[in-house]
Scaffold this active site. Structure first.
Site, PDB file in Angstrom:
ATOM      1  N   HIS A 123       2.975  78.450 -13.572  1.00  0.00           N
ATOM      2  CA  HIS A 123       1.810  78.586 -12.682  1.00  0.00           C
ATOM      3  C   HIS A 123       2.036  77.840 -11.359  1.00  0.00           C
ATOM      4  O   HIS A 123       1.081  77.401 -10.731  1.00  0.00           O
ATOM      5  CB  HIS A 123       0.522  78.072 -13.344  1.00  0.00           C
ATOM      6  CG  HIS A 123       0.311  78.574 -14.741  1.00  0.00           C
ATOM      7  ND1 HIS A 123      -0.391  79.721 -15.016  1.00  0.00           N
ATOM      8  CD2 HIS A 123       0.750  78.095 -15.935  1.00  0.00           C
ATOM      9  CE1 HIS A 123      -0.393  79.929 -16.332  1.00  0.00           C
ATOM     10  NE2 HIS A 123       0.304  78.952 -16.910  1.00  0.00           N
ATOM     11  N   LYS A 141      11.102  73.853  14.236  1.00  0.00           N
ATOM     12  CA  LYS A 141      11.193  74.807  13.134  1.00  0.00           C
ATOM     13  C   LYS A 141      12.622  75.207  12.751  1.00  0.00           C
ATOM     14  O   LYS A 141      13.491  75.348  13.592  1.00  0.00           O
ATOM     15  CB  LYS A 141      10.418  76.098  13.488  1.00  0.00           C
ATOM     16  CG  LYS A 141       8.927  75.937  13.594  1.00  0.00           C
ATOM     17  CD  LYS A 141       8.242  75.547  12.309  1.00  0.00           C
ATOM     18  CE  LYS A 141       8.151  76.694  11.332  1.00  0.00           C
ATOM     19  NZ  LYS A 141       7.219  77.738  11.758  1.00  0.00           N
ATOM     20  N   GLU A 189      13.110  85.558   3.787  1.00  0.00           N
ATOM     21  CA  GLU A 189      11.840  86.275   3.912  1.00  0.00           C
ATOM     22  C   GLU A 189      12.076  87.776   4.059  1.00  0.00           C
ATOM     23  O   GLU A 189      11.345  88.594   3.496  1.00  0.00           O
ATOM     24  CB  GLU A 189      11.058  85.755   5.123  1.00  0.00           C
ATOM     25  CG  GLU A 189      10.527  84.344   4.925  1.00  0.00           C
ATOM     26  CD  GLU A 189      10.033  83.734   6.220  1.00  0.00           C
ATOM     27  OE1 GLU A 189       9.354  84.420   6.999  1.00  0.00           O
ATOM     28  OE2 GLU A 189      10.341  82.550   6.472  1.00  0.00           O
TER      29      GLU A 189
END
Ligand code: ARG
Length: 458
Positions: free
Chosen positions: A156, A283, A290
């Protein structure tokens, strides 16, 4: 120019209709298979005396010349041809004269296209499985470096029990090994030759289908000519296999996206497989991971398109089936590209065992081991589970970890506790004790590693 099939009609079609009908823009990639198929067909026609041996020789030589010229970039595809099959036949006749018109004896484009597709997919699957194995090898190399890197295992997405990074990565190896197996299994059913089915009903000529099939590397011939020209199950199977493999890559990439975040920090990707932001100087984005995740949807789309295209088709060939190609090619191309980027991305990533250990130390992932400790001292598991939960709640209240609670504090909960409990909940021991087959202990992980390495011939 009038079409090769002019006769019943003038063969002059509107340009819009031509463009709409044409598949050469995407089926020209099968020219090698188309030519190999035609060579085998010409040889069969000669062997059976349907054409003369001299004619066979002229056809085979002409076809070889076409293949060579396309390979060398000396012959460009004529996009006004309807498809690759028409292009090859038309070029052959232009080059060798009227004998070229004999090539299509006892054959139809319907069995020809089914043959080309099977051969093209068969070859491509070989590339895909070797690319999957390269990715498995990259995962193995990281697993070998991280046999002792303890991290939280999650359920989970909540910290659950301690595992090693090697154990976690090996789970992906198992998935990918199944993918290889699935592709190879698909090839068994795919490797049945449809050629000789002709338009749908077979032929009146005395052909030798087995001869042609053997020349082209098939295991057998399809036993029903209508099935031979109508069947695209192999496309569905291979695209399903692509979809399943993409799903595995997507899950792996999702983990990379999580693990490279500051919140996790378990992994740092090489600069070569990351991008920066156009505005935020700090960043380092996991764009490749992705994109692999994103492209998974597109491969699922290919599978849906194929299933839907086929579902309402009466036997035998229908032009709808021309639509199989772009879906199959896109699914295989996409998977190939994703594998090409994922393997080096994994091979070059840096794992951060300290960060993993820190995450493993918080989150009470040894609470099961605490319960097991009590169980081994005679407390029924369900009761031990409850006590362990109460101790966790107490720790949360006190801002302590299980290791930091004193023996006196433990004894309040049960008199089975003794100083050996600290050994039992030590994370390294928690991992090492999970010696059950497939578990996270070093011995078990080593067995898994040996299995995976053996399976890919490392
Ligand atoms: N380009 C066609 C395809 O990809 C080849 C088969 C054409 N057959 C026909 N009967 N029109 O399906």
């Amino acid at each position: 120019m009038a079409k090769l099939w002019a006769g019943r009609t003038s063969g002059f079609t509107d340009k819009v209709a031509d463009d709409f009908n044409s598949s050469i823009a995407f089926d020209s990639r099968m020219y090698k298979q188309d030519i190999a198929g035609s060579m085998a067909h010409a040889a069969m026609l000669g062997k059976q005396g349907i054409i003369t041996q001299t004619e066979t020789d002229i056809l085979v030589e002409g076809l070889a010349g076409i293949a060579e010229d396309i390979d060398k970039g000396k012959l460009a595809f004529d996009i006004s041809c309807e498809d690759v099959h028409m292009f090859v036949e038309q070029t052959l006749t232009q080059r060798v004269g009227d004998v070229g018109k004999k090539l299509h004896t006892a054959r139809s484009r319907n069995d020809q296209v089914a043959l080309d597709m099977r051969m093209y997919v068969r070859e491509y699957v070989g590339d895909l499985t070797s690319k999957i194995k390269t990715l498995i090898a990259a995962l193995v190399s990281q697993a070998e470096k991280n046999k002792e890197s303890i991290m939280p295992g999650y359920t989970h997405l909540q910290r659950a029990q301690p595992v090693t990074m090697a154990h976690h990565l090996l789970a992906y190896c198992m998935m990918l090994l199944r993918d290889v197996e699935r592709f190879e299994d698909g090839v068994k059913r795919l490797n049945v030759s449809p050629i000789g089915s002709c338009a749908l009903a077979g032929t009146t000529y005395d052909t030798d289908r087995a001869f042609e099939a053997k020349r082209l590397g098939f295991d057998s011939v399809c036993l029903n000519s209508m099935d031979g020209v109508s069947d695209r199950d192999f496309c569905l199977e291979i695209v399903s296999d692509c979809a399943i493999t993409m799903m595995h890559l997507s899950r792996l990439c999702e983990e990379l996206v999580l693990w490279t975040s500051l919140e996790f920090g378990f992994v740092e990707l090489s600069d070569a497989y990351t991008t920066g932001s156009s505005i935020m100087p700090q960043k380092k984005n996991s764009d490749m991971a992705e994109l692999v995740r994103g492209k998974t949807g597109r491969v699922y789309g290919d599978l849906m398109a194929l299933l839907t295209m086929l579902k309402g088709l009466p036997l035998a060939y229908n032009k709808d089936m021309q639509e199989d190609k772009e879906s199959v090619f896109d699914a295989m191309d996409t998977l190939a590209k994703c594998l090409d980027v994922t393997a080096p991305m994994i091979a070059t990533m840096t794992t951060k065992p300290d960060k993993m250990k820190k995450a493993a130390a918080g989150g009470f992932i040894n609470a099961t081991d605490l319960a097991d400790y009590m169980t081994k001292k005679g407390v029924p598991f369900r009761e031990a589970y409850k006590i362990s939960g109460q101790i966790v709640a107490e720790c949360i209240g006190k801002g302590k970890t299980l290791e930091e609670l004193s023996l006196d504090e433990y004894k309040i909960h049960s008199d089975v506790f003794d100083s050996d409990l600290y050994q039992a909940i030590d994370l390294k021991n928690c991992v090492e004790k999970r010696t059950s087959e497939g578990g996270t202990s070093l011995t078990s992980v080593q067995k898994q590693l040996a299995f995976v390495k053996g399976a890919i011939g490392l």
